[in-house]
Design an enzyme around this catalytic site. Structure first.
Site, PDB file in Angstrom:
ATOM      1  N   TYR A  46     -37.774  10.601-114.754  1.00 48.37           N
ATOM      2  CA  TYR A  46     -35.779  11.179-115.604  1.00 48.37           C
ATOM      3  C   TYR A  46     -34.975  10.699-115.962  1.00 48.37           C
ATOM      4  CZ  TYR A  46     -37.059  15.339-113.320  1.00 48.37           C
ATOM      5  OH  TYR A  46     -38.148  16.660-113.134  1.00 48.37           O
ATOM      6  N   GLU A  47     -35.020   9.742-116.050  1.00 44.10           N
ATOM      7  CA  GLU A  47     -34.598   8.905-117.413  1.00 44.10           C
ATOM      8  C   GLU A  47     -35.107   8.592-118.522  1.00 44.10           C
ATOM      9  OE1 GLU A  47     -32.115   7.374-116.593  1.00 44.10           O
ATOM     10  OE2 GLU A  47     -31.285   7.931-114.883  1.00 44.10           O
ATOM     11  N   GLY A  48     -36.831   8.627-118.561  1.00 45.48           N
ATOM     12  CA  GLY A  48     -37.143   8.372-119.815  1.00 45.48           C
ATOM     13  C   GLY A  48     -36.622   7.045-120.191  1.00 45.48           C
ATOM     14  N   ARG A 107     -33.326  17.418-112.414  1.00 46.84           N
ATOM     15  CA  ARG A 107     -33.863  15.996-112.219  1.00 46.84           C
ATOM     16  C   ARG A 107     -33.542  16.037-110.419  1.00 46.84           C
ATOM     17  NH1 ARG A 107     -32.192   9.869-113.809  1.00 46.84           N
ATOM     18  NH2 ARG A 107     -32.317   9.046-111.706  1.00 46.84           N
TER      19      ARG A 107
END
Length: 181
Positions: A39-41, A157
């Site tokens: 989810y952060e990438g 998320r």
């Protein structure tokens, strides 16, 4: 005699499960890291996030400057350092109960995204500490705003974090998140 001695000594040696429950978990698991990274990438160059903070690596906002670049290994190192120094202690010091691994993974992921201060003020934390696990799980969905706007990526998320909190592995949690409107 030997069997008796082994039995007698076993009375004073905590079993793995007992020891884990006694001290709780203190590190984010590979499943938790997988969820957080998903989810952060990963960005190897600095960019401004949705609220205007300079960000790099896996969502790191500490000491980031415009035009900055890092390697993938530096992104890994920054993530580990921030988790170990700021987010895991920030979360665990706020808990009045020993978390299950899945709970800690989700709580740290949430705190990494919203900040430890916001996490410490959250109704989610209050409900968790009161033993209301379902009530705490339901609070993940509250945290989907950035810059006063509901953000689709945050809804996804939070759905995934909620599933991890309730015990799903990272892949199952991500699947739920990806299918959340």
């Amino acid at each position: 005699m030997k069997a008796f001695l082994q039995w007698f000594l076993s009375l004073f040696t905590p079993k793995t499960e007992e020891k884990t429950e006694e001290i709780g978990v203190s590190l984010v698991s590979p499943e938790g890291i997988k969820l957080l990274k998903y989810y952060e990438g990963l960005s190897l160059t600095a960019y401004k996030d949705i609220v205007g903070k300079w960000t790099i690596g896996y969502g790191d906002t500490e000491n980031v400057t415009p035009g900055m670049g890092i390697t993938e290994q530096e992104a890994e190192d920054r993530l580990r350092r921030r988790l170990e120094r700021d987010f895991i202690p920030g979360v665990t010091s706020s808990l009045d109960r020993s978390p299950r691994q899945c709970e800690l993974d989700a709580l740290v992921s949430l705190a990494y995204n919203i900040g430890v201060a916001a996490f410490k003020r959250s109704t989610l934390l209050k409900r968790y500490n009161a033993g209301d696990i379902q009530g705490a799980a339901d609070q993940f969905s509250v945290w989907h705003y950035a810059a006063k706007k509901s953000i689709k990526g945050l809804r996804k998320r939070r759905a995934a974090e909620r599933m991890r909190f309730l015990g799903a592995d990272a892949d199952a949690a991500i699947s739920v998140g990806d299918n959340t409107p």
